[in-house]
Write a protein that holds these residues in place. Sequence first.
Motif, PDB file in Angstrom:
ATOM      1  N   LYS A 129     -36.546 -20.648 -74.115  1.00 52.58           N
ATOM      2  CA  LYS A 129     -37.461 -19.538 -74.332  1.00 52.58           C
ATOM      3  C   LYS A 129     -37.824 -19.448 -75.807  1.00 52.58           C
ATOM      4  O   LYS A 129     -36.955 -19.629 -76.674  1.00 52.58           O
ATOM      5  CB  LYS A 129     -36.844 -18.211 -73.875  1.00 52.58           C
ATOM      6  N   THR A 130     -39.095 -19.154 -76.089  1.00 56.20           N
ATOM      7  CA  THR A 130     -39.568 -19.020 -77.468  1.00 56.20           C
ATOM      8  C   THR A 130     -40.239 -17.672 -77.646  1.00 56.20           C
ATOM      9  O   THR A 130     -41.060 -17.262 -76.821  1.00 56.20           O
ATOM     10  CB  THR A 130     -40.560 -20.137 -77.831  1.00 56.20           C
ATOM     11  N   ALA A 131     -39.883 -16.985 -78.719  1.00 56.16           N
ATOM     12  CA  ALA A 131     -40.457 -15.675 -79.023  1.00 56.16           C
ATOM     13  C   ALA A 131     -41.081 -15.699 -80.407  1.00 56.16           C
ATOM     14  O   ALA A 131     -40.453 -16.173 -81.367  1.00 56.16           O
ATOM     15  CB  ALA A 131     -39.382 -14.594 -78.958  1.00 56.16           C
ATOM     16  N   GLU A 132     -42.311 -15.204 -80.511  1.00 54.91           N
ATOM     17  CA  GLU A 132     -42.923 -15.007 -81.814  1.00 54.91           C
ATOM     18  C   GLU A 132     -42.290 -13.777 -82.463  1.00 54.91           C
ATOM     19  O   GLU A 132     -42.151 -12.734 -81.831  1.00 54.91           O
ATOM     20  CB  GLU A 132     -44.435 -14.807 -81.681  1.00 54.91           C
ATOM     21  N   MET A 133     -41.912 -13.913 -83.723  1.00 55.66           N
ATOM     22  CA  MET A 133     -41.303 -12.786 -84.420  1.00 55.66           C
ATOM     23  C   MET A 133     -42.397 -11.858 -84.931  1.00 55.66           C
ATOM     24  O   MET A 133     -43.427 -12.300 -85.439  1.00 55.66           O
ATOM     25  CB  MET A 133     -40.415 -13.287 -85.553  1.00 55.66           C
ATOM     26  N   ARG A 134     -42.155 -10.559 -84.771  1.00 53.50           N
ATOM     27  CA  ARG A 134     -43.143  -9.545 -85.141  1.00 53.50           C
ATOM     28  C   ARG A 134     -42.543  -8.574 -86.146  1.00 53.50           C
ATOM     29  O   ARG A 134     -41.340  -8.609 -86.424  1.00 53.50           O
ATOM     30  CB  ARG A 134     -43.618  -8.793 -83.891  1.00 53.50           C
ATOM     31  N   ALA A 135     -43.382  -7.676 -86.648  1.00 53.63           N
ATOM     32  CA  ALA A 135     -42.934  -6.707 -87.649  1.00 53.63           C
ATOM     33  C   ALA A 135     -41.758  -5.898 -87.118  1.00 53.63           C
ATOM     34  O   ALA A 135     -41.828  -5.303 -86.034  1.00 53.63           O
ATOM     35  CB  ALA A 135     -44.086  -5.784 -88.033  1.00 53.63           C
ATOM     36  N   ALA A 136     -40.673  -5.876 -87.873  1.00 51.70           N
ATOM     37  CA  ALA A 136     -39.462  -5.176 -87.444  1.00 51.70           C
ATOM     38  C   ALA A 136     -39.557  -3.691 -87.751  1.00 51.70           C
ATOM     39  O   ALA A 136     -40.070  -3.299 -88.804  1.00 51.70           O
ATOM     40  CB  ALA A 136     -38.245  -5.769 -88.136  1.00 51.70           C
ATOM     41  N   PRO A 137     -39.071  -2.849 -86.843  1.00 49.97           N
ATOM     42  CA  PRO A 137     -39.033  -1.408 -87.144  1.00 49.97           C
ATOM     43  C   PRO A 137     -38.021  -1.132 -88.236  1.00 49.97           C
ATOM     44  O   PRO A 137     -36.982  -1.794 -88.323  1.00 49.97           O
ATOM     45  CB  PRO A 137     -38.602  -0.790 -85.809  1.00 49.97           C
ATOM     46  N   SER A 138     -38.300  -0.167 -89.092  1.00 51.63           N
ATOM     47  CA  SER A 138     -37.341   0.190 -90.132  1.00 51.63           C
ATOM     48  C   SER A 138     -36.147   0.872 -89.490  1.00 51.63           C
ATOM     49  O   SER A 138     -36.277   1.587 -88.501  1.00 51.63           O
ATOM     50  CB  SER A 138     -37.989   1.117 -91.165  1.00 51.63           C
ATOM     51  N   SER A 139     -34.968   0.626 -90.048  1.00 51.60           N
ATOM     52  CA  SER A 139     -33.749   1.198 -89.475  1.00 51.60           C
ATOM     53  C   SER A 139     -32.761   1.494 -90.589  1.00 51.60           C
ATOM     54  O   SER A 139     -32.423   0.599 -91.369  1.00 51.60           O
ATOM     55  CB  SER A 139     -33.119   0.237 -88.464  1.00 51.60           C
ATOM     56  N   PRO A 140     -32.273   2.741 -90.672  1.00 47.88           N
ATOM     57  CA  PRO A 140     -31.301   3.078 -91.708  1.00 47.88           C
ATOM     58  C   PRO A 140     -29.927   2.471 -91.449  1.00 47.88           C
ATOM     59  O   PRO A 140     -29.085   2.441 -92.333  1.00 47.88           O
ATOM     60  CB  PRO A 140     -31.245   4.613 -91.653  1.00 47.88           C
ATOM     61  N   ASP A 198     -35.017 -11.269 -92.618  1.00 41.21           N
ATOM     62  CA  ASP A 198     -35.213 -10.516 -93.850  1.00 41.21           C
ATOM     63  C   ASP A 198     -36.127 -11.363 -94.732  1.00 41.21           C
ATOM     64  O   ASP A 198     -35.702 -12.364 -95.307  1.00 41.21           O
ATOM     65  CB  ASP A 198     -33.878 -10.262 -94.551  1.00 41.21           C
ATOM     66  N   ASN A 199     -37.377 -10.953 -94.823  1.00 42.50           N
ATOM     67  CA  ASN A 199     -38.412 -11.766 -95.458  1.00 42.50           C
ATOM     68  C   ASN A 199     -38.442 -11.523 -96.961  1.00 42.50           C
ATOM     69  O   ASN A 199     -38.483 -10.384 -97.416  1.00 42.50           O
ATOM     70  CB  ASN A 199     -39.771 -11.427 -94.841  1.00 42.50           C
ATOM     71  N   ASP A 200     -38.440 -12.608 -97.718  1.00 46.70           N
ATOM     72  CA  ASP A 200     -38.539 -12.491 -99.174  1.00 46.70           C
ATOM     73  C   ASP A 200     -39.981 -12.580 -99.661  1.00 46.70           C
ATOM     74  O   ASP A 200     -40.230 -12.674-100.854  1.00 46.70           O
ATOM     75  CB  ASP A 200     -37.702 -13.581 -99.840  1.00 46.70           C
ATOM     76  N   GLY A 201     -40.928 -12.561 -98.702  1.00 48.60           N
ATOM     77  CA  GLY A 201     -42.343 -12.643 -99.047  1.00 48.60           C
ATOM     78  C   GLY A 201     -42.926 -14.032 -98.964  1.00 48.60           C
ATOM     79  O   GLY A 201     -44.143 -14.205 -99.090  1.00 48.60           O
ATOM     80  N   THR A 202     -42.057 -15.044 -98.724  1.00 50.44           N
ATOM     81  CA  THR A 202     -42.550 -16.425 -98.655  1.00 50.44           C
ATOM     82  C   THR A 202     -42.902 -16.855 -97.243  1.00 50.44           C
ATOM     83  O   THR A 202     -43.495 -17.911 -97.053  1.00 50.44           O
ATOM     84  CB  THR A 202     -41.506 -17.401 -99.220  1.00 50.44           C
ATOM     85  N   VAL A 203     -42.505 -16.063 -96.241  1.00 54.18           N
ATOM     86  CA  VAL A 203     -42.724 -16.440 -94.842  1.00 54.18           C
ATOM     87  C   VAL A 203     -43.941 -15.690 -94.305  1.00 54.18           C
ATOM     88  O   VAL A 203     -43.992 -14.458 -94.330  1.00 54.18           O
ATOM     89  CB  VAL A 203     -41.487 -16.132 -93.978  1.00 54.18           C
ATOM     90  N   ARG A 204     -44.918 -16.463 -93.822  1.00 53.42           N
ATOM     91  CA  ARG A 204     -46.140 -15.861 -93.264  1.00 53.42           C
ATOM     92  C   ARG A 204     -45.933 -15.451 -91.812  1.00 53.42           C
ATOM     93  O   ARG A 204     -46.389 -14.400 -91.380  1.00 53.42           O
ATOM     94  CB  ARG A 204     -47.293 -16.860 -93.385  1.00 53.42           C
ATOM     95  N   SER A 205     -45.253 -16.282 -91.032  1.00 50.01           N
ATOM     96  CA  SER A 205     -44.951 -15.978 -89.638  1.00 50.01           C
ATOM     97  C   SER A 205     -43.756 -16.824 -89.222  1.00 50.01           C
ATOM     98  O   SER A 205     -43.373 -17.776 -89.908  1.00 50.01           O
ATOM     99  CB  SER A 205     -46.152 -16.263 -88.728  1.00 50.01           C
ATOM    100  N   ALA A 206     -43.166 -16.467 -88.080  1.00 48.13           N
ATOM    101  CA  ALA A 206     -41.976 -17.180 -87.617  1.00 48.13           C
ATOM    102  C   ALA A 206     -41.856 -17.045 -86.111  1.00 48.13           C
ATOM    103  O   ALA A 206     -42.383 -16.105 -85.503  1.00 48.13           O
ATOM    104  CB  ALA A 206     -40.720 -16.639 -88.303  1.00 48.13           C
ATOM    105  N   SER A 207     -41.157 -17.990 -85.511  1.00 42.20           N
ATOM    106  CA  SER A 207     -40.824 -17.926 -84.091  1.00 42.20           C
ATOM    107  C   SER A 207     -39.391 -18.409 -83.918  1.00 42.20           C
ATOM    108  O   SER A 207     -38.843 -19.099 -84.786  1.00 42.20           O
ATOM    109  CB  SER A 207     -41.781 -18.777 -83.247  1.00 42.20           C
ATOM    110  N   VAL A 208     -38.775 -18.029 -82.803  1.00 47.97           N
ATOM    111  CA  VAL A 208     -37.389 -18.401 -82.561  1.00 47.97           C
ATOM    112  C   VAL A 208     -37.251 -18.868 -81.120  1.00 47.97           C
ATOM    113  O   VAL A 208     -37.853 -18.304 -80.201  1.00 47.97           O
ATOM    114  CB  VAL A 208     -36.441 -17.212 -82.869  1.00 47.97           C
ATOM    115  N   SER A 209     -36.456 -19.919 -80.915  1.00 48.85           N
ATOM    116  CA  SER A 209     -36.272 -20.519 -79.586  1.00 48.85           C
ATOM    117  C   SER A 209     -34.794 -20.600 -79.242  1.00 48.85           C
ATOM    118  O   SER A 209     -33.961 -20.915 -80.102  1.00 48.85           O
ATOM    119  CB  SER A 209     -36.885 -21.924 -79.535  1.00 48.85           C
ATOM    120  N   LEU A 210     -34.489 -20.315 -77.975  1.00 49.77           N
ATOM    121  CA  LEU A 210     -33.120 -20.403 -77.476  1.00 49.77           C
ATOM    122  C   LEU A 210     -33.163 -20.606 -75.970  1.00 49.77           C
ATOM    123  O   LEU A 210     -33.868 -19.871 -75.261  1.00 49.77           O
ATOM    124  CB  LEU A 210     -32.341 -19.131 -77.810  1.00 49.77           C
ATOM    125  N   LEU A 211     -32.444 -21.608 -75.480  1.00 54.88           N
ATOM    126  CA  LEU A 211     -32.287 -21.848 -74.048  1.00 54.88           C
ATOM    127  C   LEU A 211     -33.637 -21.933 -73.317  1.00 54.88           C
ATOM    128  O   LEU A 211     -33.817 -21.371 -72.238  1.00 54.88           O
ATOM    129  CB  LEU A 211     -31.410 -20.765 -73.415  1.00 54.88           C
TER     130      LEU A 211
END
Length: 315
Positions: A79-90, A64-77
């Motif tokens: 594997k590393t994934a670049e985080m991308r624009a999230a789809p909107s969800s109600p 949940d971006n407050d506008g201060t994060v330009r890009s992000a990635s996440v790593s586990l076990l």
Amino acid sequence: MIRAGKAAVRTAVVLAALAALATPGPAVRQAEPAPAGASATTGPVIRLAYRSLQPGEPVLVFLDNDGTVRSASVSLLGKTAEMRAAPSSPTRLGSGSGDLFAFLGIDVQAKTGPCVMTVKLRRAGGAVENVRKDLVIIERKFPSTKLQFKPEYVTPPASLQARIKRESELLALATSVVTPEWLGDGPFALPHDAPSWSNFGQRRLNNNVLQSLHTGLDVRVPFGEPIRASNAGRVVMASDLYYGGKTVIVDHGLGVFSSYGHMSGLLVKRGEAVRKGQTVGLCGTTGRSTGPHLHWSFKVLETRVDPEAMLRLPL
């Protein structure tokens, strides 16, 4: 909550386990509100959504971006994934413009015990922050069985070894290329309404000789019935394979692939864009199969995960 370095900004990490519902769906147990008197969290918030932290389980990571994060990635076990624009969800807490997300997976053969998830935040001003979260992979029990196949599917003749090797390389290549955008359309859906044998992760002894691991789910679809794409994406393979039979693999983006095997007919071609629910083939019993059924499987960044868990992800 994790304090972000020496700055006053905080980054919260919220673990939100998916409800184990009787029927698949995108429901998620939302984070509890902060207790009275607690200081409000400012800055980006990282949320995890998963059915369980066990071998064979997918994990969704939301920022949940407050506008201060330009890009992000996440790593586990590993594997590393670049985080991308999230789809909107109600249905998802914190869903908003500018939010990011990524898929990760805990492979079916992952070791149990403690591990660390790291989220790298690249701030708009150039600063980089690493947020670590300790997790624990817990044990999961898998079924086992004995099966009888035609001998050539357990000990293939030498004349077929080159074909088998070539197909194995093509399969690995097809699921190794990560499309850097989400191609899906909402949550994943069943490819057919028939029940499954709930045999993901099954340990098998074939013809009392060959041990194998079943990394998909077998669905009891009658012969000739249509098989639907679980989500929108692009076909990266539509081929007749020695072991898998007539198989379609769909790339949903961000390292997520679904596969449909043992079909009697292929109704899409490689490179074709498919809609969620579009018929990709007809159920059959081609390849190494004991009778009509659908072999349905998923990979997330090369990790092999349970299709039933994919249905629960809040997309």
